[in-house]
Design a protein around this motif. Sequence first.
Motif, mmCIF file in Angstrom:
data_model
loop_
_atom_site.group_PDB
_atom_site.id
_atom_site.type_symbol
_atom_site.label_atom_id
_atom_site.label_comp_id
_atom_site.label_asym_id
_atom_site.label_seq_id
_atom_site.Cartn_x
_atom_site.Cartn_y
_atom_site.Cartn_z
ATOM 1 N N ASN A 1 0.871 -1.153 0.004
ATOM 2 C CA ASN A 1 -0.057 -0.005 -0.009
ATOM 3 C C ASN A 1 0.925 1.242 -0.038
ATOM 4 O O ASN A 1 0.615 2.384 -0.724
ATOM 5 C CB ASN A 1 -0.903 -0.004 1.243
ATOM 6 C CG ASN A 1 -2.020 -0.977 1.066
ATOM 7 O OD1 ASN A 1 -2.433 -1.439 0.125
ATOM 8 N ND2 ASN A 1 -2.801 -1.422 2.047
ATOM 9 N N LYS A 2 1.788 1.165 0.931
ATOM 10 C CA LYS A 2 2.918 2.205 0.804
ATOM 11 C C LYS A 2 3.505 2.735 -0.713
ATOM 12 O O LYS A 2 3.721 3.576 -0.931
ATOM 13 C CB LYS A 2 3.963 2.043 1.847
ATOM 14 C CG LYS A 2 4.818 3.385 2.067
ATOM 15 C CD LYS A 2 5.598 3.242 3.271
ATOM 16 C CE LYS A 2 6.644 4.340 3.301
ATOM 17 N NZ LYS A 2 7.586 4.419 4.465
ATOM 18 N N SER A 3 3.844 1.570 -1.016
ATOM 19 C CA SER A 3 4.638 1.709 -2.701
ATOM 20 C C SER A 3 3.529 2.071 -3.450
ATOM 21 O O SER A 3 3.998 3.024 -4.294
ATOM 22 C CB SER A 3 4.995 0.221 -2.898
ATOM 23 O OG SER A 3 5.403 0.244 -4.377
ATOM 24 N N GLN A 4 2.256 1.656 -3.480
ATOM 25 C CA GLN A 4 1.350 2.359 -4.477
ATOM 26 C C GLN A 4 1.097 3.807 -3.986
ATOM 27 O O GLN A 4 0.837 4.528 -4.927
ATOM 28 C CB GLN A 4 -0.106 1.484 -4.238
ATOM 29 C CG GLN A 4 0.086 -0.182 -4.732
ATOM 30 C CD GLN A 4 -1.125 -0.802 -4.402
ATOM 31 O OE1 GLN A 4 -1.937 -0.686 -3.697
ATOM 32 N NE2 GLN A 4 -1.238 -2.024 -5.087
ATOM 33 N N GLU B 1 3.173 5.873 -2.868
ATOM 34 C CA GLU B 1 4.494 6.645 -3.318
ATOM 35 C C GLU B 1 4.428 6.827 -5.045
ATOM 36 O O GLU B 1 4.473 7.751 -5.491
ATOM 37 C CB GLU B 1 5.637 5.747 -2.803
ATOM 38 C CG GLU B 1 5.766 6.351 -1.578
ATOM 39 C CD GLU B 1 6.871 5.281 -0.916
ATOM 40 O OE1 GLU B 1 7.856 4.672 -1.724
ATOM 41 O OE2 GLU B 1 7.104 5.285 0.226
ATOM 42 N N ASP B 2 3.797 5.554 -5.625
ATOM 43 C CA ASP B 2 3.726 5.661 -7.190
ATOM 44 C C ASP B 2 2.677 6.704 -7.562
ATOM 45 O O ASP B 2 2.693 7.492 -8.583
ATOM 46 C CB ASP B 2 3.465 4.440 -7.663
ATOM 47 C CG ASP B 2 4.384 3.226 -7.461
ATOM 48 O OD1 ASP B 2 5.651 3.699 -6.965
ATOM 49 O OD2 ASP B 2 4.166 1.810 -7.694
ATOM 50 N N ARG B 3 1.446 6.776 -6.767
ATOM 51 C CA ARG B 3 0.505 7.550 -7.070
ATOM 52 C C ARG B 3 0.962 9.107 -6.945
ATOM 53 O O ARG B 3 0.701 9.992 -8.005
ATOM 54 C CB ARG B 3 -0.667 7.332 -6.330
ATOM 55 C CG ARG B 3 -1.955 8.305 -6.626
ATOM 56 C CD ARG B 3 -3.023 8.322 -5.417
ATOM 57 N NE ARG B 3 -2.512 8.397 -4.222
ATOM 58 C CZ ARG B 3 -2.406 9.879 -3.881
ATOM 59 N NH1 ARG B 3 -2.622 10.842 -4.601
ATOM 60 N NH2 ARG B 3 -2.152 10.045 -2.535
ATOM 61 N N GLU C 1 4.118 10.304 -7.065
ATOM 62 C CA GLU C 1 5.160 10.468 -8.148
ATOM 63 C C GLU C 1 4.333 10.646 -9.534
ATOM 64 O O GLU C 1 4.786 11.598 -10.431
ATOM 65 C CB GLU C 1 6.295 9.200 -8.176
ATOM 66 C CG GLU C 1 7.210 9.679 -9.141
ATOM 67 C CD GLU C 1 8.050 11.084 -8.726
ATOM 68 O OE1 GLU C 1 8.435 11.788 -9.948
ATOM 69 O OE2 GLU C 1 8.103 11.266 -7.591
ATOM 70 N N ALA C 2 3.521 9.850 -9.939
ATOM 71 C CA ALA C 2 2.522 9.996 -10.922
ATOM 72 C C ALA C 2 2.171 11.499 -11.062
ATOM 73 O O ALA C 2 2.027 12.159 -12.233
ATOM 74 C CB ALA C 2 1.748 9.135 -11.244
ATOM 75 N N ARG D 1 2.818 14.020 -9.363
ATOM 76 C CA ARG D 1 3.871 15.120 -9.452
ATOM 77 C C ARG D 1 4.531 15.250 -10.798
ATOM 78 O O ARG D 1 4.613 16.453 -11.533
ATOM 79 C CB ARG D 1 5.213 14.491 -8.569
ATOM 80 C CG ARG D 1 6.321 15.782 -8.683
ATOM 81 C CD ARG D 1 7.217 14.906 -7.734
ATOM 82 N NE ARG D 1 8.501 16.006 -7.473
ATOM 83 C CZ ARG D 1 9.316 16.355 -8.333
ATOM 84 N NH1 ARG D 1 9.459 15.925 -9.857
ATOM 85 N NH2 ARG D 1 10.511 17.303 -8.134
#
Length: 134
Positions: free
Chosen positions: A5-8, A10-12, A14-15, A17
């Motif tokens: 969940n944390k990785s998802q 962070e991906d959201r 970054e996307a 940004r």
Amino acid sequence: MEAVNKSQGEDRIEAARAFAIEAARLAANTRCHNVVVLDVRGLCPVADFFVIASGTSARQMRTVVDELQELGDSRGYSPMGRSGYDGETWMLLDCVDVLVHVFNKTARHYYDLDGLWGDARRVQWVEKAAAAAR
């Protein structure tokens, strides 16, 4: 599970940004001035990034908003809402994680979102070569 969940998340972020930076570049390349990207995570409950730009005329502002909407549609950031499009002072695209504000010069100064969100971190979006040429 928590790491996934944390990785998802962070991906959201970054996307979002990356989309905000791409939107800022599009606005700047479409004759907007004083384009700023603010990271409002932790400060704003409805978005993670603001893109704020000053347009030169109502027609130019509408053109920018139209192009930004096309960009959002192509990048998975289709605007959930659009406001002020028929006006001449402030146009808003709500791309959920990214809010794009396009003002005329007078409204930009009057509403002063840059100052209102002064605690937000500014995101560097201009390539160093382009910044040096200015």
